[in-house]
Enzyme design. Structure first.
Site, mmCIF file in Angstrom:
data_model
loop_
_atom_site.group_PDB
_atom_site.id
_atom_site.type_symbol
_atom_site.label_atom_id
_atom_site.label_comp_id
_atom_site.label_asym_id
_atom_site.label_seq_id
_atom_site.Cartn_x
_atom_site.Cartn_y
_atom_site.Cartn_z
ATOM 1 N N HIS A 37 13.787 4.614 12.040
ATOM 2 C CA HIS A 37 13.662 4.759 10.682
ATOM 3 C C HIS A 37 14.142 5.974 10.234
ATOM 4 O O HIS A 37 14.649 6.954 10.940
ATOM 5 C CB HIS A 37 12.148 4.870 10.666
ATOM 6 C CG HIS A 37 11.494 4.734 9.197
ATOM 7 N ND1 HIS A 37 11.465 5.836 8.328
ATOM 8 C CD2 HIS A 37 10.853 3.769 8.638
ATOM 9 C CE1 HIS A 37 11.208 5.413 6.992
ATOM 10 N NE2 HIS A 37 10.489 3.851 7.466
ATOM 11 N N ARG A 65 2.824 8.091 9.152
ATOM 12 C CA ARG A 65 2.983 9.410 8.853
ATOM 13 C C ARG A 65 1.692 9.784 9.841
ATOM 14 O O ARG A 65 2.236 11.085 10.315
ATOM 15 C CB ARG A 65 2.713 9.732 7.693
ATOM 16 C CG ARG A 65 3.835 9.465 6.581
ATOM 17 C CD ARG A 65 3.343 9.557 5.111
ATOM 18 N NE ARG A 65 4.673 9.274 4.297
ATOM 19 C CZ ARG A 65 5.229 10.424 3.889
ATOM 20 N NH1 ARG A 65 4.885 11.748 3.960
ATOM 21 N NH2 ARG A 65 6.559 10.164 3.433
ATOM 22 N N GLU A 89 -0.735 -9.113 -0.935
ATOM 23 C CA GLU A 89 -1.337 -8.596 0.103
ATOM 24 C C GLU A 89 -2.268 -7.585 -0.088
ATOM 25 O O GLU A 89 -2.460 -6.468 0.515
ATOM 26 C CB GLU A 89 -0.222 -7.897 1.217
ATOM 27 C CG GLU A 89 -0.669 -7.619 2.518
ATOM 28 C CD GLU A 89 0.458 -6.878 3.393
ATOM 29 O OE1 GLU A 89 0.556 -5.886 2.994
ATOM 30 O OE2 GLU A 89 1.297 -7.587 4.156
ATOM 31 N N HIS A 117 7.097 4.523 12.862
ATOM 32 C CA HIS A 117 7.296 5.583 11.493
ATOM 33 C C HIS A 117 6.066 5.924 10.962
ATOM 34 O O HIS A 117 6.030 6.645 9.951
ATOM 35 C CB HIS A 117 8.253 4.720 10.663
ATOM 36 C CG HIS A 117 7.284 3.362 9.809
ATOM 37 N ND1 HIS A 117 6.647 4.134 8.911
ATOM 38 C CD2 HIS A 117 7.111 2.228 9.957
ATOM 39 C CE1 HIS A 117 6.028 2.846 8.550
ATOM 40 N NE2 HIS A 117 6.581 1.836 9.265
ATOM 41 N N ASP A 150 0.825 -1.157 0.001
ATOM 42 C CA ASP A 150 0.232 -0.124 -0.015
ATOM 43 C C ASP A 150 0.743 1.331 0.071
ATOM 44 O O ASP A 150 0.465 2.297 0.363
ATOM 45 C CB ASP A 150 -0.951 0.000 1.470
ATOM 46 C CG ASP A 150 -0.083 -0.584 2.501
ATOM 47 O OD1 ASP A 150 1.266 -0.143 2.613
ATOM 48 O OD2 ASP A 150 -0.803 -0.827 3.402
ATOM 49 N N GLU A 169 -1.753 5.040 3.364
ATOM 50 C CA GLU A 169 -1.827 3.722 3.044
ATOM 51 C C GLU A 169 -3.183 3.062 2.691
ATOM 52 O O GLU A 169 -3.509 2.161 1.666
ATOM 53 C CB GLU A 169 -1.094 2.661 4.001
ATOM 54 C CG GLU A 169 0.403 3.069 3.962
ATOM 55 C CD GLU A 169 0.763 4.289 4.739
ATOM 56 O OE1 GLU A 169 -0.030 4.738 5.343
ATOM 57 O OE2 GLU A 169 2.045 4.489 4.864
HETATM 58 C C1 UD1 Z 1 6.881 4.567 3.622
HETATM 59 C C2 UD1 Z 1 5.397 4.193 3.045
HETATM 60 C C3 UD1 Z 1 4.694 3.432 4.259
HETATM 61 C C4 UD1 Z 1 5.710 2.173 4.792
HETATM 62 C C5 UD1 Z 1 7.297 2.511 4.908
HETATM 63 C C6 UD1 Z 1 7.845 1.783 5.406
HETATM 64 C C7 UD1 Z 1 4.295 5.595 1.643
HETATM 65 C C8 UD1 Z 1 3.273 6.799 1.594
HETATM 66 N N1 UD1 Z 1 4.768 5.282 3.003
HETATM 67 O O1 UD1 Z 1 6.900 5.421 4.486
HETATM 68 O O2 UD1 Z 1 3.553 2.778 3.946
HETATM 69 O O3 UD1 Z 1 5.193 1.808 5.959
HETATM 70 O O4 UD1 Z 1 7.550 3.255 3.749
HETATM 71 O O5 UD1 Z 1 8.927 2.015 6.037
HETATM 72 O O6 UD1 Z 1 4.650 4.836 0.801
HETATM 73 N N2 UD1 Z 1 14.396 7.742 4.263
HETATM 74 C C9 UD1 Z 1 15.892 7.622 3.930
HETATM 75 N N3 UD1 Z 1 16.320 6.490 3.480
HETATM 76 C C10 UD1 Z 1 15.554 5.432 3.252
HETATM 77 C C11 UD1 Z 1 14.277 5.488 3.472
HETATM 78 C C12 UD1 Z 1 13.779 6.680 4.099
HETATM 79 O O7 UD1 Z 1 16.660 8.541 4.145
HETATM 80 O O8 UD1 Z 1 16.208 4.318 2.921
HETATM 81 C C13 UD1 Z 1 13.888 9.030 4.521
HETATM 82 C C14 UD1 Z 1 13.898 10.159 3.287
HETATM 83 O O9 UD1 Z 1 14.306 11.187 4.054
HETATM 84 C C15 UD1 Z 1 12.604 10.204 2.760
HETATM 85 C C16 UD1 Z 1 11.797 9.647 4.069
HETATM 86 O O10 UD1 Z 1 12.513 8.790 4.813
HETATM 87 O O11 UD1 Z 1 12.103 11.344 2.130
HETATM 88 C C17 UD1 Z 1 10.465 9.208 3.957
HETATM 89 O O12 UD1 Z 1 10.250 8.052 2.920
HETATM 90 P P1 UD1 Z 1 8.861 7.389 2.251
HETATM 91 O O13 UD1 Z 1 9.102 6.386 1.506
HETATM 92 O O14 UD1 Z 1 8.315 8.737 1.606
HETATM 93 O O15 UD1 Z 1 8.032 7.519 3.559
HETATM 94 P P2 UD1 Z 1 7.888 6.344 4.691
HETATM 95 O O16 UD1 Z 1 7.707 7.466 5.959
HETATM 96 O O17 UD1 Z 1 9.392 5.851 4.810
HETATM 97 N N1 UDP Z 2 12.842 -4.265 9.667
HETATM 98 C C1 UDP Z 2 13.911 -4.462 9.374
HETATM 99 N N2 UDP Z 2 14.783 -3.574 9.926
HETATM 100 C C2 UDP Z 2 14.388 -2.828 10.908
HETATM 101 C C3 UDP Z 2 12.833 -2.629 11.396
HETATM 102 C C4 UDP Z 2 11.971 -3.294 10.672
HETATM 103 O O1 UDP Z 2 14.406 -5.260 8.533
HETATM 104 O O2 UDP Z 2 15.413 -2.214 11.476
HETATM 105 C C5 UDP Z 2 11.659 -5.023 9.032
HETATM 106 C C6 UDP Z 2 10.670 -5.846 9.601
HETATM 107 O O3 UDP Z 2 11.023 -7.109 10.080
HETATM 108 C C7 UDP Z 2 9.337 -6.090 8.843
HETATM 109 C C8 UDP Z 2 9.720 -4.775 8.052
HETATM 110 O O4 UDP Z 2 10.808 -4.459 7.825
HETATM 111 O O5 UDP Z 2 9.556 -7.077 7.877
HETATM 112 C C9 UDP Z 2 8.362 -3.786 8.416
HETATM 113 O O6 UDP Z 2 8.852 -2.686 7.696
HETATM 114 P P1 UDP Z 2 8.358 -1.174 8.214
HETATM 115 O O7 UDP Z 2 7.886 -1.205 9.682
HETATM 116 O O8 UDP Z 2 9.227 -0.194 7.722
HETATM 117 O O9 UDP Z 2 6.997 -0.762 7.460
HETATM 118 P P2 UDP Z 2 5.494 -1.591 7.479
HETATM 119 O O10 UDP Z 2 5.616 -2.785 7.439
HETATM 120 O O11 UDP Z 2 4.821 -0.710 8.605
HETATM 121 O O12 UDP Z 2 4.771 -0.943 6.151
#
Ligand code: UD1
Ligand code: UDP
Length: 375
Positions: A248, A218, A121, A216, A99, A135
């Site tokens: 995160h 939003r 999923e 994490h 999602d 999501e």
């Molecule tokens: C996204 C997903 C959320 C999911 C989450 C998993 C959307 C809207 N949200 O949220 O559904 O649960 O990923 O973790 O798609 N960033 C880094 N390095 C990384 C990853 C993220 O620096 O490897 C930072 C960046 O500043 C980026 C910010 O995190 O802009 C947000 O990342 P983004 O993918 O937009 O949203 P998440 O909050 O990670």
């Molecule tokens: N996870 C990981 N390292 C971390 C935190 C989470 O590998 O430091 C894994 C966790 O086992 C799970 C997935 O990341 O499989 C969950 O991701 P996240 O919580 O970012 O996203 P969500 O599931 O809420 O979309």
């Protein structure tokens, strides 16, 4: 002999990578398919951690992540760039999972080209369009135009049928997160060094009960996130516990957690863990505090109580079974529920039961079988 099906798997974030690598491995091992992989790289470091450990090599890396990216800018860029890959590859199927923004953009770009979409999923619903945000709307949208809906559970299947999705297009496959957990466990047994990096924290916190924390979402940014941080600080003031919190990389999360928790004796704020190390953290934790989706599925499967720091969940199976409990983001409530599990053995035992309604570890095989044309 049917022609090989060209499958383009599209994903962008850590959880999608974790839940899709079993499908990509299965496709690569099966002569019925030509497997292609496109990553939006909505996440960069956290995605690359999964690719490195699982050996998935993308054919297309759109490298879209920008620090602090906005939803609309990311959605627009992902839609355009994934569309170009689809024009280039012309796959028989596009596979997406979950999602995120990448899922919405990838599925929409495929739909615009009338390429069938397989949604892995499918059918998770909280019933509230702002929780989780965005999501809930992303997955509902994909549910309206996907061709094949791989529901992890009967509950998810029922949600799709209530929305008038064609029953013939909905299949209960289980959740590939269980396939992923089986893979990582086996891999770490064969190569213990890949999950040995927590040893120094384990000895620093020897004799204490470890609480694993992730956060994490939003919709929790701002007051909710600060309240979570303050609850963790209060819990960690107890001498008998230690908190390990892989933070995160979202700057909105890091700023608050560093502000409230850095320097506390019983708290280790660490960088995101790769999957084998996170599996190890689950293993050594007494309980988990999280707002993650995936962790709600993994922790009960391992018999670890999980307190979910959200007001609603699209994964009611764990709550119904009593292995997960919704505690919201109110600091008093989080502290109360955590202390109850720490101090009341009966309450802890009631939750600490291995409970796995999400899959049997063979979901990827079921999913790829659905991608073969029916006679
Ligand atoms: C996204 C997903 C959320 C999911 C989450 C998993 C959307 C809207 N949200 O949220 O559904 O649960 O990923 O973790 O798609 N960033 C880094 N390095 C990384 C990853 C993220 O620096 O490897 C930072 C960046 O500043 C980026 C910010 O995190 O802009 C947000 O990342 P983004 O993918 O937009 O949203 P998440 O909050 O990670
Ligand atoms: N996870 C990981 N390292 C971390 C935190 C989470 O590998 O430091 C894994 C966790 O086992 C799970 C997935 O990341 O499989 C969950 O991701 P996240 O919580 O970012 O996203 P969500 O599931 O809420 O979309």
């Amino acid at each position: 002999m049917t022609a090989r099906q060209k499958i383009l798997t599209v994903f962008g974030t850590r959880p999608e990578a974790i839940k899709l690598f079993p499908v990509i491995h299965a496709l690569a091992d099966d002569a019925r398919f030509e497997s292609r992989v496109c990553i939006s790289a909505q996440h960069r470091e956290m995605l690359d951690q999964v690719l490195d450990i699982t050996g998935v090599i993308p054919d297309h890396d759109l490298d879209l992540m920008q620090p602090g990216q906005t939803l609309d800018a990311l959605t627009a860029r992902a839609l355009l760039e994934i569309g170009k890959v689809l024009d280039d590859e012309q796959p028989d199927w596009v596979v997406v999972q979950g999602d995120t923004t990448t899922v919405l953009a990838g599925a929409l770009a495929a739909y615009y080209r009338k390429i069938p979409v397989c949604h892995v999923e499918a059918g998770l619903r909280s019933g509230d369009i702002y929780q989780p945000w965005p999501e809930e709307v992303n997955r509902r949208a994909v549910g309206t135009f996907a061709t094949l809906h791989c529901a992890p559970t009967a509950t998810a299947q029922a949600a799709l049928l209530r929305e008038s999705v064609d029953p013939k297009s909905v299949h209960v496959t289980g959740n590939t997160v269980i396939d992923a957990m089986h893979w990582v466990t086996k891999h770490a047994q064969a190569h213990p060094e890949i999950a040995s990096g927590l040893a120094s924290l384990e000895s620093r916190f020897a004799g204490k009960r470890i609480i694993g924390v992730t956060s994490h979402r939003r919709e929790n940014f701002g007051d909710g996130m600060r309240s979570i941080a303050r609850a963790v600080a209060r819990i960690a003031a107890r001498p008998d516990v230690a908190v390990i919190f892989p933070v995160h990389l979202n700057p909105n999360v890091r700023a608050v957690m560093n502000d409230e928790l850095s320097g506390l004796d019983n708290v280790a704020l660490i960088d995101p863990l790769d999957y084998p190390h996170f599996a190890r953290l689950l293993d050594i934790s007494h309980l988990m505090l999280t707002d993650s989706g995936g962790v709600q599925e993994e922790a009960p499967a391992l018999g670890k109580p999980v307190l979910v720091m959200r007001e609603t969940t699209e994964r009611p199976e764990g709550v119904e079974a009593g292995t997960a409990r919704l505690v919201g983001t109110d600091a008093d409530k989080i502290v109360y529920e955590t202390e109850r599990l720490l101090d009341d053995d009966a309450a802890y035992s009631a939750m600490a039961r291995a409970h796995n309604p999400f899959g049997d570890g063979h979901s990827a095989a079921r999913i790829i079988d659905l991608l073969v044309p029916r006679k």
